[in-house]
Design a protein around this motif. Structure first.
Motif, PDB file in Angstrom:
ATOM      1  N   LEU A 159      23.555  -6.113  -9.478  1.00  0.00           N
ATOM      2  CA  LEU A 159      23.407  -6.855 -10.731  1.00  0.00           C
ATOM      3  C   LEU A 159      23.274  -8.334 -10.391  1.00  0.00           C
ATOM      4  N   ALA A 160      22.202  -8.659  -9.709  1.00  0.00           N
ATOM      5  CA  ALA A 160      21.956 -10.045  -9.314  1.00  0.00           C
ATOM      6  C   ALA A 160      20.962 -10.680 -10.280  1.00  0.00           C
ATOM      7  N   ASP A 161      21.048 -11.989 -10.431  1.00  0.00           N
ATOM      8  CA  ASP A 161      20.119 -12.713 -11.301  1.00  0.00           C
ATOM      9  C   ASP A 161      18.796 -12.976 -10.594  1.00  0.00           C
ATOM     10  N   VAL A 162      18.888 -13.289  -9.307  1.00  0.00           N
ATOM     11  CA  VAL A 162      17.707 -13.651  -8.521  1.00  0.00           C
ATOM     12  C   VAL A 162      17.608 -12.725  -7.317  1.00  0.00           C
ATOM     13  N   GLY A 163      16.416 -12.223  -7.051  1.00  0.00           N
ATOM     14  CA  GLY A 163      16.201 -11.393  -5.880  1.00  0.00           C
ATOM     15  C   GLY A 163      15.251 -12.066  -4.912  1.00  0.00           C
ATOM     16  N   LEU A 164      15.593 -12.044  -3.631  1.00  0.00           N
ATOM     17  CA  LEU A 164      14.719 -12.573  -2.588  1.00  0.00           C
ATOM     18  C   LEU A 164      13.910 -11.429  -2.003  1.00  0.00           C
ATOM     19  N   LEU A 165      12.624 -11.625  -1.853  1.00  0.00           N
ATOM     20  CA  LEU A 165      11.822 -10.604  -1.207  1.00  0.00           C
ATOM     21  C   LEU A 165      10.830 -11.261  -0.261  1.00  0.00           C
ATOM     22  N   GLY A 166      10.362 -10.481   0.675  1.00  0.00           N
ATOM     23  CA  GLY A 166       9.427 -10.982   1.673  1.00  0.00           C
ATOM     24  C   GLY A 166       9.436 -10.087   2.882  1.00  0.00           C
ATOM     25  N   PHE A 167       8.546 -10.387   3.815  1.00  0.00           N
ATOM     26  CA  PHE A 167       8.469  -9.609   5.046  1.00  0.00           C
ATOM     27  C   PHE A 167       9.679  -9.901   5.934  1.00  0.00           C
ATOM     28  N   PRO A 168       9.961  -9.016   6.898  1.00  0.00           N
ATOM     29  CA  PRO A 168      11.033  -9.322   7.854  1.00  0.00           C
ATOM     30  C   PRO A 168      10.782 -10.658   8.541  1.00  0.00           C
ATOM     31  N   LYS A 172      14.722 -15.129   4.642  1.00  0.00           N
ATOM     32  CA  LYS A 172      15.520 -14.875   3.440  1.00  0.00           C
ATOM     33  C   LYS A 172      17.008 -15.082   3.692  1.00  0.00           C
ATOM     34  N   SER A 173      17.507 -14.576   4.816  1.00  0.00           N
ATOM     35  CA  SER A 173      18.932 -14.734   5.119  1.00  0.00           C
ATOM     36  C   SER A 173      19.282 -16.204   5.323  1.00  0.00           C
ATOM     37  N   THR A 174      18.393 -16.934   5.988  1.00  0.00           N
ATOM     38  CA  THR A 174      18.625 -18.366   6.178  1.00  0.00           C
ATOM     39  C   THR A 174      18.624 -19.085   4.832  1.00  0.00           C
ATOM     40  N   PHE A 175      17.737 -18.665   3.944  1.00  0.00           N
ATOM     41  CA  PHE A 175      17.648 -19.293   2.620  1.00  0.00           C
ATOM     42  C   PHE A 175      18.926 -19.068   1.819  1.00  0.00           C
ATOM     43  N   ILE A 176      19.431 -17.834   1.816  1.00  0.00           N
ATOM     44  CA  ILE A 176      20.629 -17.564   1.035  1.00  0.00           C
ATOM     45  C   ILE A 176      21.841 -18.282   1.618  1.00  0.00           C
ATOM     46  N   TYR A 195      21.640  -4.679   5.485  1.00  0.00           N
ATOM     47  CA  TYR A 195      22.303  -4.380   4.223  1.00  0.00           C
ATOM     48  C   TYR A 195      21.949  -5.480   3.223  1.00  0.00           C
ATOM     49  N   PRO A 196      21.955  -5.164   1.930  1.00  0.00           N
ATOM     50  CA  PRO A 196      21.772  -6.239   0.943  1.00  0.00           C
ATOM     51  C   PRO A 196      22.932  -7.227   1.030  1.00  0.00           C
ATOM     52  N   ASN A 197      22.648  -8.483   0.763  1.00  0.00           N
ATOM     53  CA  ASN A 197      23.674  -9.519   0.743  1.00  0.00           C
ATOM     54  C   ASN A 197      23.640 -10.234  -0.597  1.00  0.00           C
ATOM     55  N   LEU A 198      24.809 -10.570  -1.100  1.00  0.00           N
ATOM     56  CA  LEU A 198      24.928 -11.293  -2.358  1.00  0.00           C
ATOM     57  C   LEU A 198      25.512 -12.671  -2.102  1.00  0.00           C
ATOM     58  N   GLY A 199      25.010 -13.650  -2.832  1.00  0.00           N
ATOM     59  CA  GLY A 199      25.558 -14.998  -2.767  1.00  0.00           C
ATOM     60  C   GLY A 199      25.638 -15.583  -4.165  1.00  0.00           C
ATOM     61  N   VAL A 200      26.680 -16.350  -4.423  1.00  0.00           N
ATOM     62  CA  VAL A 200      26.835 -17.023  -5.708  1.00  0.00           C
ATOM     63  C   VAL A 200      26.415 -18.480  -5.537  1.00  0.00           C
ATOM     64  N   VAL A 201      25.466 -18.917  -6.361  1.00  0.00           N
ATOM     65  CA  VAL A 201      24.971 -20.293  -6.315  1.00  0.00           C
ATOM     66  C   VAL A 201      25.617 -21.064  -7.460  1.00  0.00           C
ATOM     67  N   ALA A 205      29.758 -27.298 -12.452  1.00  0.00           N
ATOM     68  CA  ALA A 205      31.024 -26.655 -12.784  1.00  0.00           C
ATOM     69  C   ALA A 205      30.790 -25.603 -13.869  1.00  0.00           C
ATOM     70  N   HIS A 206      31.264 -24.376 -13.602  1.00  0.00           N
ATOM     71  CA  HIS A 206      31.156 -23.264 -14.548  1.00  0.00           C
ATOM     72  C   HIS A 206      29.697 -22.864 -14.831  1.00  0.00           C
ATOM     73  N   ARG A 207      28.786 -23.244 -13.975  1.00  0.00           N
ATOM     74  CA  ARG A 207      27.387 -22.848 -14.132  1.00  0.00           C
ATOM     75  C   ARG A 207      26.904 -22.308 -12.789  1.00  0.00           C
ATOM     76  N   SER A 208      26.690 -21.009 -12.753  1.00  0.00           N
ATOM     77  CA  SER A 208      26.312 -20.380 -11.494  1.00  0.00           C
ATOM     78  C   SER A 208      25.483 -19.131 -11.777  1.00  0.00           C
ATOM     79  N   PHE A 209      24.891 -18.605 -10.724  1.00  0.00           N
ATOM     80  CA  PHE A 209      24.167 -17.342 -10.818  1.00  0.00           C
ATOM     81  C   PHE A 209      24.261 -16.633  -9.477  1.00  0.00           C
ATOM     82  N   VAL A 210      23.904 -15.339  -9.482  1.00  0.00           N
ATOM     83  CA  VAL A 210      24.019 -14.515  -8.274  1.00  0.00           C
ATOM     84  C   VAL A 210      22.634 -14.278  -7.698  1.00  0.00           C
TER      85      VAL A 210
END
Length: 356
Positions: A159-168, A172-176, A195-201, A205-210
């Protein structure tokens, strides 16, 4: 965080208790009538969505679950006690499928959602139910019915707000890592992310997304090639896709690969897997600008954008140096704010029209 996002389990509800054959036997009443009670219902099996869980890893160690059976009925018209229900907690975002029929039983998308996956068996009737005008002393009772038994496939869709996609190796991992507190493995070879990885951006204050980083896709991913196929479903719940592309594949990746063609290849896989994925808002992020001379960067990026005929937003970044990554996050937050405002306006208009 590493995720186990698939599991198969076997659930069995409790059997119903048996009905009782009994007769009233008290002082001065030697030939009392039937008084055998009913058996209790078997316990059912429920799934409960818990926002504190983020993986299905526990189901790799325990795969079978069984609820308690109902107690048998007793004399003096005493009903057997019902078996206790069994509640299994799963992460929010779990899709439950019947393995035998391939039917989706339910989708647990909110914290506290409950789903009945196996119903307990009904208790059997005691002999007090079979008394009639011609049979005053029935010696018949019914056994409890068996509880339902199912093999279930559990699939976790992030249940993420933003998904990263692209070739290997697109970065993407560096970006997150650059935009959140997530710390996925980063290395200079393909399929670093297993494995999928999740990060909270956190923007304010009190404004974030996954934001979610899934393993890199390759051509044929929708048909099962590579590591990305089983993770494409994680993009289905996202509201925005960031498509990362290595702007200089000859220097930083695979020699002779055209970045624009890489974008088209990913688009083909998205459409093949689910056309709705391709219809989602998608911004182009041209990464690894640091591998080009500063005076070459803008021209190289513009050439890719022109070749694609890209009409939506695009950015030129260096994730490893965290250059120009933060403006993207601020734009993402503003984009989500605009979606929220549009939804509120639509709700207000609907309420107004309903009152007309």
């Amino acid at each position: 965080m590493k995720l186990v996002d698939e599991a198969e389990i076997q659930v069995t509800a409790g059997d119903g208790g048996n009905g009782c054959i009994g007769f009233r036997r008290e002082k001065f009443i030697p030939l009392g009538g039937p008084d055998g009670g009913d058996g209790g219902e078997g316990g059912s099996v429920w799934l409960l969505a818990d926002e504190n869980l983020n993986t299905l890893v526990d189901f790799r160690h325990q795969k079978t679950f069984r609820a308690r059976r109902g107690e048998n009925g007793m004399g003096r018209q005493m009903y057997g006690k019902a078996g206790d229900d069994l509640t299994i907690t799963v992460p929010v975002g779990t899709v439950v499928t019947n393995v035998e029929t391939d039917e989706v039983i339910g989708d647990l998308t909110q914290h506290g959602d409950r789903l009945l996956v196996a119903k307990g068996g009904k208790g059997g009737l005691g002999n007090m139910h079979f008394k009639s005008s011609i049979n005053r002393s029935p010696r018949r009772a019914l056994p409890g019915l068996p509880g339902e038994e199912r093999a279930l496939k559990l699939e976790l869709k992030l249940l993420a707000d933003v998904g990263l996609l692209g070739f290997p190796n697109a970065g993407k991992s560096t970006f997150i890592r650059a935009v959140s507190a997530a710390t996925p493995k980063v290395a200079d070879y393909p399929f670093t992310t297993l494995y999928p990885n999740l990060g909270v951006v956190s923007v304010e204050a009190h404004r974030s997304f996954v934001i979610a980083d899934i393993p890199g896709l390759i051509e044929g991913a929708a048909d099962g090639a590579g590591l990305g196929a089983q993770f494409l479903r994680h993009l289905q719940r996202t509201r925005l896709l960031l498509h990362l592309v290595d702007i200089a594949p000859m220097e930083g990746g695979v020699e002779g690969v055209n970045p624009a063609e890489q974008v088209r290849a990913i688009e083909r896989e998205l459409e093949k897997h689910d056309p709705e994925l391709l219809a989602k808002p998608r911004w182009l992020v041209l990464n690894k600008a640091d591998l080009l001379l500063e005076e070459e960067q803008q021209a190289a990026a513009q050439a890719i954008v022109d070749e694609l005929g890209w009409k939506d937003r695009w950015y030129l970044v260096s994730a490893i140096g965290r250059e120009n990554t933060w403006p993207i996050m601020k734009d993402v937050m503003a984009f989500f704010d605009s979606l929220k405002e549009a939804a509120q306006e639509a709700a207000n208009e609907a309420a107004y029209r309903a009152g007309e």
